[in-house]
Design a protein around this motif. Sequence first.
Motif, PDB file in Angstrom:
ATOM      1  N   LEU A 196       6.037  -4.959   2.962  1.00 39.54           N
ATOM      2  CA  LEU A 196       6.003  -5.648   1.674  1.00 39.54           C
ATOM      3  C   LEU A 196       7.406  -5.785   1.106  1.00 39.54           C
ATOM      4  O   LEU A 196       7.798  -6.851   0.624  1.00 39.54           O
ATOM      5  CB  LEU A 196       5.094  -4.897   0.688  1.00 39.54           C
ATOM      6  N   GLN A 197       8.186  -4.719   1.160  1.00 41.43           N
ATOM      7  CA  GLN A 197       9.535  -4.780   0.606  1.00 41.43           C
ATOM      8  C   GLN A 197      10.427  -5.713   1.413  1.00 41.43           C
ATOM      9  O   GLN A 197      11.229  -6.461   0.836  1.00 41.43           O
ATOM     10  CB  GLN A 197      10.129  -3.367   0.549  1.00 41.43           C
ATOM     11  N   ALA A 198      10.281  -5.698   2.731  1.00 42.22           N
ATOM     12  CA  ALA A 198      11.097  -6.582   3.568  1.00 42.22           C
ATOM     13  C   ALA A 198      10.774  -8.045   3.283  1.00 42.22           C
ATOM     14  O   ALA A 198      11.675  -8.887   3.205  1.00 42.22           O
ATOM     15  CB  ALA A 198      10.874  -6.264   5.047  1.00 42.22           C
ATOM     16  N   LYS A 217      16.591  -1.257   1.031  1.00 38.70           N
ATOM     17  CA  LYS A 217      16.717  -1.691   2.413  1.00 38.70           C
ATOM     18  C   LYS A 217      15.375  -1.498   3.107  1.00 38.70           C
ATOM     19  O   LYS A 217      14.780  -0.429   3.037  1.00 38.70           O
ATOM     20  CB  LYS A 217      17.804  -0.895   3.125  1.00 38.70           C
ATOM     21  N   ALA A 218      14.900  -2.533   3.749  1.00 39.50           N
ATOM     22  CA  ALA A 218      13.587  -2.462   4.393  1.00 39.50           C
ATOM     23  C   ALA A 218      13.576  -3.343   5.630  1.00 39.50           C
ATOM     24  O   ALA A 218      14.190  -4.415   5.656  1.00 39.50           O
ATOM     25  CB  ALA A 218      12.491  -2.895   3.421  1.00 39.50           C
ATOM     26  N   LYS A 219      12.874  -2.874   6.668  1.00 45.00           N
ATOM     27  CA  LYS A 219      12.728  -3.633   7.906  1.00 45.00           C
ATOM     28  C   LYS A 219      11.255  -3.829   8.194  1.00 45.00           C
ATOM     29  O   LYS A 219      10.408  -3.010   7.838  1.00 45.00           O
ATOM     30  CB  LYS A 219      13.385  -2.884   9.077  1.00 45.00           C
ATOM     31  N   PHE A 220      10.945  -4.935   8.860  1.00 45.41           N
ATOM     32  CA  PHE A 220       9.566  -5.218   9.232  1.00 45.41           C
ATOM     33  C   PHE A 220       9.123  -4.253  10.320  1.00 45.41           C
ATOM     34  O   PHE A 220       9.814  -4.067  11.318  1.00 45.41           O
ATOM     35  CB  PHE A 220       9.430  -6.660   9.713  1.00 45.41           C
TER      36      PHE A 220
END
Length: 275
Positions: A196-198, A217-220
């Motif tokens: 969701l964040q990414a 910072k976010a990754k799928f």
Amino acid sequence: MVLHIPKCAGTALRRAFLEDGANRRMESWFDFSYDPVLKRRVDLAHRPLMDLRHTRLWRWLRRYKVIACVRHPYDRLASACREHLRQKSRATEVQVRSQPPTEEQLLHYLRRLPAAMDAHDLRWVHGFPIHWFTHLGKRPMVDQLIRCEQFSRDLEALGETLSLPKSLRKRLQAVGEGAGRREAANLTAIRNHPDLQALANLMHRDDFPCFQYKQQKAKFSDPELKQLIDACLAIGPSHDLPLTNLTPEMHWYYGRVSPRPELRLKPKRTGRTRR
């Protein structure tokens, strides 16, 4: 004039203004309709300004003080997912009253959101970027912003700044204190979900700096969603792209190039930008 940004306390604000203005001339837009100009169905309560621009309501944005409420994109997207399920069926509506969406439901929602945003599908309007409802292109159309994170304090300041009637201030104070708010399951877990964040970082990238919200910072982590986003972010021939809005640059076979511009948005208009 109050602009109703989806999942940003708009229903509560709408009710307060309508109840206080019951003896005054008021207009409120709600429900769903087919727009003969746009040639598609719209949510009358949640119209992006690019849609509102062609209606007679547009002149009001030029004439009156305009108020809007904003919310952190992560919190708003989590709430948008729940709202999508609430409107989907009776079974999912009952479910999300007492518990948050499951991870499977969240991922299904996130996987379909980019295409829905590309198509301006009204069933997904709650997840459209905030600035779609506050800006026409780069131009801000809002005079006063209220933040959900400091809701009560901002509503009190709003009453003082605009010299609102005492009766309306009392109603807004009650709204700020949570009057009429339905109890709902906590959405912290899906709000902090990396996918969701990414996706919010990507699709709502202009909202963070405009409204001064911090990004994480976010990754799928979901392979299917990551594959879709990678394809959408590719730079290449126009007809090889699955979607068109996310690519940084689209190439046409006869040599034309269509880059996506960077937007530097001011959160609200000033005396100079307002006509």
